[in-house]
Each structure stands twice: as structure tokens, then as C-alpha cells.
Design a protein around this motif. Sequence first.
Motif, PDB file in Angstrom:
ATOM      1  N   ASN A 132       8.505  -2.377  -4.258  1.00  0.00           N
ATOM      2  CA  ASN A 132       7.202  -3.024  -4.218  1.00  0.00           C
ATOM      3  C   ASN A 132       7.114  -3.791  -2.912  1.00  0.00           C
ATOM      4  N   VAL A 133       5.921  -3.854  -2.349  1.00  0.00           N
ATOM      5  CA  VAL A 133       5.743  -4.521  -1.064  1.00  0.00           C
ATOM      6  C   VAL A 133       4.613  -5.541  -1.152  1.00  0.00           C
ATOM      7  N   SER A 134       4.612  -6.475  -0.207  1.00  0.00           N
ATOM      8  CA  SER A 134       3.484  -7.394  -0.071  1.00  0.00           C
ATOM      9  C   SER A 134       3.212  -7.614   1.409  1.00  0.00           C
ATOM     10  N   ASN A 135       2.034  -8.150   1.678  1.00  0.00           N
ATOM     11  CA  ASN A 135       1.598  -8.416   3.052  1.00  0.00           C
ATOM     12  C   ASN A 135       1.617  -7.146   3.899  1.00  0.00           C
ATOM     13  N   ALA A 136       0.938  -6.126   3.415  1.00  0.00           N
ATOM     14  CA  ALA A 136       0.854  -4.850   4.134  1.00  0.00           C
ATOM     15  C   ALA A 136      -0.293  -4.893   5.139  1.00  0.00           C
ATOM     16  N   GLN A 137      -0.083  -4.275   6.304  1.00  0.00           N
ATOM     17  CA  GLN A 137      -1.114  -4.143   7.322  1.00  0.00           C
ATOM     18  C   GLN A 137      -1.188  -2.687   7.752  1.00  0.00           C
TER      19      GLN A 137
ATOM     20  N   VAL B  29       4.880  -3.674   6.583  1.00  0.00           N
ATOM     21  CA  VAL B  29       4.888  -4.635   5.481  1.00  0.00           C
ATOM     22  C   VAL B  29       5.831  -5.777   5.818  1.00  0.00           C
TER      23      VAL B  29
ATOM     24  N   CYS C   9       7.172  -7.952   3.341  1.00  0.00           N
ATOM     25  CA  CYS C   9       8.116  -8.245   2.262  1.00  0.00           C
ATOM     26  C   CYS C   9       8.358  -7.028   1.388  1.00  0.00           C
ATOM     27  N   TYR C  10       9.614  -6.830   1.010  1.00  0.00           N
ATOM     28  CA  TYR C  10      10.012  -5.781   0.074  1.00  0.00           C
ATOM     29  C   TYR C  10      10.664  -6.399  -1.138  1.00  0.00           C
TER      30      TYR C  10
ATOM     31  N   HIS D  15       6.460   1.195   7.269  1.00  0.00           N
ATOM     32  CA  HIS D  15       6.605   1.916   6.010  1.00  0.00           C
ATOM     33  C   HIS D  15       6.075   3.346   6.108  1.00  0.00           C
TER      34      HIS D  15
END
Length: 88
Positions: free
Chosen positions: A63-68, A51, A53-54, A41
Motif C-alpha cells: 500500500n502506498v501514500s502520497n502518490a504523485q 510515492v 510512503c510504502y 513506482h
Amino acid sequence: MVQDKYPLVYVRWKDHTADGKWIDIDKFHKPAVIHSIGWKHKEDDEGITIVACYLIDEDNDHNVSNAQYILKSTIIERIVLKAVEGKK
């Protein structure tokens, strides 16, 4: 599409380790090697954010989830993954 703007990447990187139980310290004294896959990203001189998931809603908000966030100094290997066209 998400993959057109954000490339899918595999990242192998070193991470800190910790353990609260009784251990053999000689076997413990090494970094953990982590394998992560996600859409890249953002990237700057110090690190990259991937990330898993989008969510793109009807207003085209992202929106995103599980960001590193991964420091570049810890990256061992990074590979851009190619999408394979599937049946529709």
C-alpha cells in the motif's frame, strides 16, 4: 526491500500556478518549479508515478501514500538517488 524494486528519485518539474488574490501579473506569469522525492513506482511514455510512503504488511501486500503522477513533458531534471548504508 522497496529500494531494490522501486528506485528512489529526485524530480524537478514545472507545474501550473493559480492565485486568487490581487497580484502583479508580470511576476505571476510563469510556471511553478516543484522539487519532489519519492520511489518511482510506475513509468510509461507519458509520465511517472512516485510515492513517498510504502506499507508492506504481513501478507506482503503493498500500500502506498502520497502518490504523485508527473507528466514527462513537465520534467526538467530527474536523478536516481543512491542509498547509503547506515549503522545497524
